[in-house]
Design an enzyme around this catalytic site. Structure first.
Site, PDB file in Angstrom:
ATOM      1  N   HIS A   1       7.071  -5.083  -4.285  1.00  0.00           N
ATOM      2  CA  HIS A   1       7.233  -3.678  -4.672  1.00  0.00           C
ATOM      3  C   HIS A   1       7.013  -3.470  -6.165  1.00  0.00           C
ATOM      4  O   HIS A   1       7.067  -4.432  -6.939  1.00  0.00           O
ATOM      5  CB  HIS A   1       8.642  -3.229  -4.297  1.00  0.00           C
ATOM      6  CG  HIS A   1       8.912  -3.431  -2.842  1.00  0.00           C
ATOM      7  ND1 HIS A   1       8.764  -2.439  -1.907  1.00  0.00           N
ATOM      8  CD2 HIS A   1       9.271  -4.550  -2.153  1.00  0.00           C
ATOM      9  CE1 HIS A   1       9.029  -2.921  -0.702  1.00  0.00           C
ATOM     10  NE2 HIS A   1       9.336  -4.202  -0.821  1.00  0.00           N
TER      11      HIS A   1
ATOM     12  N   GLY B   1       0.834  -1.201   0.000  1.00  0.00           N
ATOM     13  CA  GLY B   1       0.000   0.000   0.000  1.00  0.00           C
ATOM     14  C   GLY B   1       0.870   1.254   0.000  1.00  0.00           C
ATOM     15  O   GLY B   1       2.105   1.165   0.152  1.00  0.00           O
TER      16      GLY B   1
ATOM     17  N   ARG C   1      13.718  -2.213  -6.180  1.00  0.00           N
ATOM     18  CA  ARG C   1      15.028  -2.024  -6.807  1.00  0.00           C
ATOM     19  C   ARG C   1      15.755  -0.915  -6.038  1.00  0.00           C
ATOM     20  O   ARG C   1      15.149   0.038  -5.543  1.00  0.00           O
ATOM     21  CB  ARG C   1      14.864  -1.699  -8.270  1.00  0.00           C
ATOM     22  CG  ARG C   1      14.558  -0.376  -8.570  1.00  0.00           C
ATOM     23  CD  ARG C   1      14.935   0.766  -9.182  1.00  0.00           C
ATOM     24  NE  ARG C   1      13.991   1.108 -10.220  1.00  0.00           N
ATOM     25  CZ  ARG C   1      14.340   1.183 -11.476  1.00  0.00           C
ATOM     26  NH1 ARG C   1      15.552   0.947 -11.868  1.00  0.00           N
ATOM     27  NH2 ARG C   1      13.438   1.518 -12.356  1.00  0.00           N
ATOM     28  N   MET C   2      17.085  -1.063  -5.938  1.00  0.00           N
ATOM     29  CA  MET C   2      17.873  -0.093  -5.195  1.00  0.00           C
ATOM     30  C   MET C   2      18.002   1.150  -6.076  1.00  0.00           C
ATOM     31  O   MET C   2      18.495   1.068  -7.195  1.00  0.00           O
ATOM     32  CB  MET C   2      19.226  -0.710  -4.862  1.00  0.00           C
ATOM     33  CG  MET C   2      19.859  -0.109  -3.632  1.00  0.00           C
ATOM     34  SD  MET C   2      20.720   1.402  -4.014  1.00  0.00           S
ATOM     35  CE  MET C   2      22.256   0.734  -4.620  1.00  0.00           C
TER      36      MET C   2
ATOM     37  N   ARG D   1      13.675   5.525 -14.322  1.00  0.00           N
ATOM     38  CA  ARG D   1      12.565   4.858 -13.630  1.00  0.00           C
ATOM     39  C   ARG D   1      11.988   3.679 -14.409  1.00  0.00           C
ATOM     40  O   ARG D   1      11.502   2.719 -13.820  1.00  0.00           O
ATOM     41  CB  ARG D   1      11.425   5.855 -13.351  1.00  0.00           C
ATOM     42  CG  ARG D   1      11.785   6.920 -12.348  1.00  0.00           C
ATOM     43  CD  ARG D   1      10.647   7.884 -12.130  1.00  0.00           C
ATOM     44  NE  ARG D   1       9.512   7.270 -11.458  1.00  0.00           N
ATOM     45  CZ  ARG D   1       8.345   7.882 -11.266  1.00  0.00           C
ATOM     46  NH1 ARG D   1       8.149   9.100 -11.710  1.00  0.00           N
ATOM     47  NH2 ARG D   1       7.373   7.259 -10.641  1.00  0.00           N
TER      48      ARG D   1
ATOM     49  N   TRP E   1       6.740   7.675   1.934  1.00  0.00           N
ATOM     50  CA  TRP E   1       7.522   8.340   0.876  1.00  0.00           C
ATOM     51  C   TRP E   1       6.810   8.321  -0.473  1.00  0.00           C
ATOM     52  O   TRP E   1       7.068   9.175  -1.308  1.00  0.00           O
ATOM     53  CB  TRP E   1       8.922   7.716   0.773  1.00  0.00           C
ATOM     54  CG  TRP E   1       9.858   8.273   1.792  1.00  0.00           C
ATOM     55  CD1 TRP E   1       9.534   8.979   2.926  1.00  0.00           C
ATOM     56  CD2 TRP E   1      11.293   8.201   1.768  1.00  0.00           C
ATOM     57  NE1 TRP E   1      10.657   9.327   3.609  1.00  0.00           N
ATOM     58  CE2 TRP E   1      11.766   8.859   2.929  1.00  0.00           C
ATOM     59  CE3 TRP E   1      12.221   7.627   0.907  1.00  0.00           C
ATOM     60  CZ2 TRP E   1      13.123   8.972   3.234  1.00  0.00           C
ATOM     61  CZ3 TRP E   1      13.579   7.731   1.204  1.00  0.00           C
ATOM     62  CH2 TRP E   1      14.018   8.410   2.358  1.00  0.00           C
ATOM     63  N   ASN E   2       5.908   7.374  -0.699  1.00  0.00           N
ATOM     64  CA  ASN E   2       5.055   7.475  -1.898  1.00  0.00           C
ATOM     65  C   ASN E   2       4.253   8.765  -1.778  1.00  0.00           C
ATOM     66  O   ASN E   2       4.123   9.532  -2.724  1.00  0.00           O
ATOM     67  CB  ASN E   2       4.050   6.317  -1.997  1.00  0.00           C
ATOM     68  CG  ASN E   2       4.673   4.984  -2.375  1.00  0.00           C
ATOM     69  OD1 ASN E   2       4.214   3.938  -1.931  1.00  0.00           O
ATOM     70  ND2 ASN E   2       5.711   5.007  -3.203  1.00  0.00           N
TER      71      ASN E   2
ATOM     72  N   LYS F   1      10.758  13.176  -6.676  1.00  0.00           N
ATOM     73  CA  LYS F   1      10.714  12.750  -8.085  1.00  0.00           C
ATOM     74  C   LYS F   1      10.506  13.936  -9.029  1.00  0.00           C
ATOM     75  O   LYS F   1      11.134  14.035 -10.078  1.00  0.00           O
ATOM     76  CB  LYS F   1       9.622  11.689  -8.283  1.00  0.00           C
ATOM     77  CG  LYS F   1       9.996  10.388  -7.580  1.00  0.00           C
ATOM     78  CD  LYS F   1       9.000   9.261  -7.734  1.00  0.00           C
ATOM     79  CE  LYS F   1       9.498   8.075  -6.922  1.00  0.00           C
ATOM     80  NZ  LYS F   1       8.631   6.927  -6.900  1.00  0.00           N
TER      81      LYS F   1
ATOM     82  N   ARG G   1       7.077  -2.022   4.583  1.00  0.00           N
ATOM     83  CA  ARG G   1       5.844  -1.666   3.870  1.00  0.00           C
ATOM     84  C   ARG G   1       5.208  -2.891   3.205  1.00  0.00           C
ATOM     85  O   ARG G   1       3.988  -3.004   3.124  1.00  0.00           O
ATOM     86  CB  ARG G   1       6.080  -0.515   2.877  1.00  0.00           C
ATOM     87  CG  ARG G   1       7.162  -0.731   1.816  1.00  0.00           C
ATOM     88  CD  ARG G   1       7.490   0.600   1.137  1.00  0.00           C
ATOM     89  NE  ARG G   1       8.380   0.540  -0.007  1.00  0.00           N
ATOM     90  CZ  ARG G   1       9.702   0.587   0.054  1.00  0.00           C
ATOM     91  NH1 ARG G   1      10.310   0.630   1.223  1.00  0.00           N
ATOM     92  NH2 ARG G   1      10.432   0.583  -1.057  1.00  0.00           N
TER      93      ARG G   1
HETATM   94  O1  LIG Z   1      11.031   3.138  -4.812  1.00  0.00           O
HETATM   95  C1  LIG Z   1      10.162   3.969  -5.160  1.00  0.00           C
HETATM   96  O2  LIG Z   1      10.356   5.191  -5.158  1.00  0.00           O
HETATM   97  C2  LIG Z   1       8.811   3.469  -5.588  1.00  0.00           C
HETATM   98  O3  LIG Z   1       8.394   2.507  -4.758  1.00  0.00           O
HETATM   99  C3  LIG Z   1       8.830   2.980  -7.006  1.00  0.00           C
HETATM  100  O4  LIG Z   1       9.193   4.040  -7.712  1.00  0.00           O
HETATM  101  P1  LIG Z   1       9.077   4.192  -9.287  1.00  0.00           P
HETATM  102  O5  LIG Z   1       7.634   4.228  -9.642  1.00  0.00           O
HETATM  103  O6  LIG Z   1       9.782   5.492  -9.538  1.00  0.00           O
HETATM  104  O7  LIG Z   1       9.839   3.048  -9.895  1.00  0.00           O
END
Ligand SMILES: O=C(O)[C@H](O)COP(=O)(O)O
Length: 347
Positions: free
Chosen positions: A271, A99, A202-203, A228, A103-104, A212, A147
């Site tokens: 994720h 969910g 992903r890192m 991205r 940070w989202n 962003k 999360r």
């Molecule tokens: O890690 C993040 O910031 C988001 O969970 C996924 O981000 P993204 O949509 O920029 O890949």
């Protein structure tokens, strides 16, 4: 998030599946010609040789064969031992992106930073749980990030079977020993939750913690979109989707597919990008097709695994949605059992 798309959109995006009937080992014997328009894969870059071959294989199959309909079965993984032809095992696979996280909500690159869900994220997880509350779950895999784990736990609380999800602590021998359960009866009323770092987001490298929108203004929209969404361009000091797939799909093949092959129903809470890489594998998407695959937070996706093949069933809209049960007798029977025993199992 600006990029989020509804589950209906996901359904339509994943209609690019391949109808190849080659098995993985067959396709590995073929010479691989991997090139999609404007998107050349240099698979020698970061993959271990096994991973390289698998993904090149996916690309090769996908680029050679026409697109087919949503429900066409895929070819089996080389890791799967076939079950007896008399009684083919069937299992449900639920994928769920966590969910909304804190940070989202702030529109920050998160990656492997371990932040919790927002209140909205908690609600999304509960809602997701309601949507899958009639679908059997025998084992849960999550990333090692809170999360995803919160999402898995909150979703399972809604399940009608009322089994207790228990996190298996495998980080040390002591953790394993100290978290043992000594009652078979209690064990049978619980669901193991297996955390795996390989399923982590992903890192995002030096983007982690940056906004962003501000990053797009600073480096340009196009550059940030490539970081991205491209398949093989990593963000600065971070992982590309290809690199994320190397660990997430390997983990899926080695640890999750054998469970499905044994008839275990699996839920994976993970994720956006680790799941995109797994869906790329399940649906045989090309590295161009995966660019437009977006996963919304808290939307469960259902697959049925049967005879070594994955069949995508979209996202259950609600627990009683007829469409979900129409596809497989086993799910319908499970739901019927829940209805018959609801007083016992839901108490
Ligand atoms: O890690 C993040 O910031 C988001 O969970 C996924 O981000 P993204 O949509 O920029 O890949």
């Amino acid at each position: 998030m600006a990029t989020a798309m509804s589950h209906q959109s996901i359904g339509s995006l994943v209609s690019h599946r391949s109808s190849s009937s080659s098995t993985i080992s067959e396709s590995l014997r073929e010479p691989l010609k991997v090139a999609t328009k404007g998107f050349k894969i240099d698979s020698s870059l970061s993959y271990t040789s096994r991973r390289k071959r698998n993904f090149s294989k996916i690309e090769a199959i996908a680029s050679k064969t026409p697109s087919v309909s949503y429900n066409t079965p895929l070819s089996p993984s080389k890791n799967i031992t076939h079950n007896s032809p008399k009684k083919p095992k069937e299992a449900a696979l639920i994928l769920i992106r966590h969910g909304e996280s804190l940070w989202n909500a702030k529109n920050l690159f998160t990656g492997c930073v371990d932040v919790p869900l927002t209140e909205k994220g908690v609600e999304e997880a509960i809602e997701a749980g309601k949507r899958i509350s009639n679908i059997p779950v025998d084992v849960i895999f999550t990333s090692s990030l809170i999360r995803a784990q919160m999402t898995a736990m909150l979703a399972m609380i809604q399940h009608r079977r009322k089994k207790v999800p228990i996190i298996l602590h495998n980080e040390s021998e002591q953790a394993k020993t100290w978290s043992q359960v000594f009652s078979e009866e209690t064990k049978s009323q619980s669901i193991p939750v297996i955390p795996a770092w390989q399923l982590n987001e992903r890192m995002y490298g030096e983007l982690q913690g940056l906004n962003k929108q501000e990053t797009a203004e600073r480096y340009g929209k196009q550059q940030v979109h490539e970081w991205r969404r491209s398949y093989d361009i990593p963000p600065p000091k971070g992982e590309s989707l290809e690199m994320c797939a190397e660990r997430a799909v390997a983990y899926f093949e080695e640890n999750i597919e054998p469970k499905l092959a044994a008839g275990k129903n699996v839920m994976i809470a993970a994720h956006g990008n680790s799941l995109r890489s797994i869906i790329m594998y399940l649906d045989k998407l090309t590295c161009q097709e995966v660019i437009s695959l977006e996963l919304s937070t808290g939307i469960p996706l259902l697959y049925i695994f049967k005879e070594g093949k994955f069949m995508k069933r979209g996202s259950p809209v609600g627990p009683t949605e007829a469409g979900v049960y129409a596809y497989t007798k086993r799910l319908a029977q499970y739901r019927q059992k829940l209805d018959e025993n609801s007083e016992v199992i839901c108490s």
